[in-house]
Scaffold this motif. Structure first.
Motif, PDB file in Angstrom:
ATOM      1  N   ALA A   3       0.836  -1.206   0.000  1.00  0.00           N
ATOM      2  CA  ALA A   3       0.000   0.000   0.000  1.00  0.00           C
ATOM      3  C   ALA A   3       0.867   1.251   0.000  1.00  0.00           C
ATOM      4  N   ILE A   4       1.953   1.244   0.757  1.00  0.00           N
ATOM      5  CA  ILE A   4       2.856   2.398   0.789  1.00  0.00           C
ATOM      6  C   ILE A   4       3.538   2.565  -0.556  1.00  0.00           C
ATOM      7  N   GLU A   5       3.956   1.482  -1.161  1.00  0.00           N
ATOM      8  CA  GLU A   5       4.589   1.547  -2.481  1.00  0.00           C
ATOM      9  C   GLU A   5       3.614   2.076  -3.528  1.00  0.00           C
ATOM     10  N   ARG A   6       2.369   1.626  -3.474  1.00  0.00           N
ATOM     11  CA  ARG A   6       1.360   2.102  -4.418  1.00  0.00           C
ATOM     12  C   ARG A   6       1.087   3.593  -4.218  1.00  0.00           C
ATOM     13  N   TRP A   7       1.028   4.030  -2.971  1.00  0.00           N
ATOM     14  CA  TRP A   7       0.791   5.442  -2.667  1.00  0.00           C
ATOM     15  C   TRP A   7       1.955   6.308  -3.152  1.00  0.00           C
ATOM     16  N   ASN A   8       3.185   5.843  -2.926  1.00  0.00           N
ATOM     17  CA  ASN A   8       4.352   6.581  -3.400  1.00  0.00           C
ATOM     18  C   ASN A   8       4.386   6.657  -4.922  1.00  0.00           C
ATOM     19  N   ARG A   9       4.058   5.579  -5.593  1.00  0.00           N
ATOM     20  CA  ARG A   9       4.033   5.574  -7.051  1.00  0.00           C
ATOM     21  C   ARG A   9       2.971   6.544  -7.564  1.00  0.00           C
ATOM     22  N   MET A  10       1.816   6.599  -6.897  1.00  0.00           N
ATOM     23  CA  MET A  10       0.764   7.532  -7.275  1.00  0.00           C
ATOM     24  C   MET A  10       1.243   8.973  -7.121  1.00  0.00           C
TER      25      MET A  10
END
Length: 64
Positions: A3-10
């Motif tokens: 979830a953190i990786e997805r948020w950072n990518r966003m």
């Protein structure tokens, strides 16, 4: 954490998906037109109103 990786990518790719909507247009106009315009207006109204050079205690700072 995925979830953190997805948020950072966003966050990193936000500029790729940006579109002007009525809200983003309003925010842009406020930031680039209204704020500098207000600062310029206030600066032009108070320019040469105050004279700090060579004033002594009890003398007025406001020029007549």
């Amino acid at each position: 954490d995925p979830a953190i990786e997805r948020w950072n990518r966003m966050r990193e790719d936000a500029y790729k998906h940006f579109r002007f909507t009525p809200r983003t247009t309003w925010v842009t106009m406020c930031g680039f037109v209204l704020v500098p315009g207000a600062i310029y207006y206030l600066a032009s109204k108070t320019h040469l109103k105050w004279n700090w050079a060579g004033k002594r205690k009890g003398e007025a700072l406001v020029q007549a």
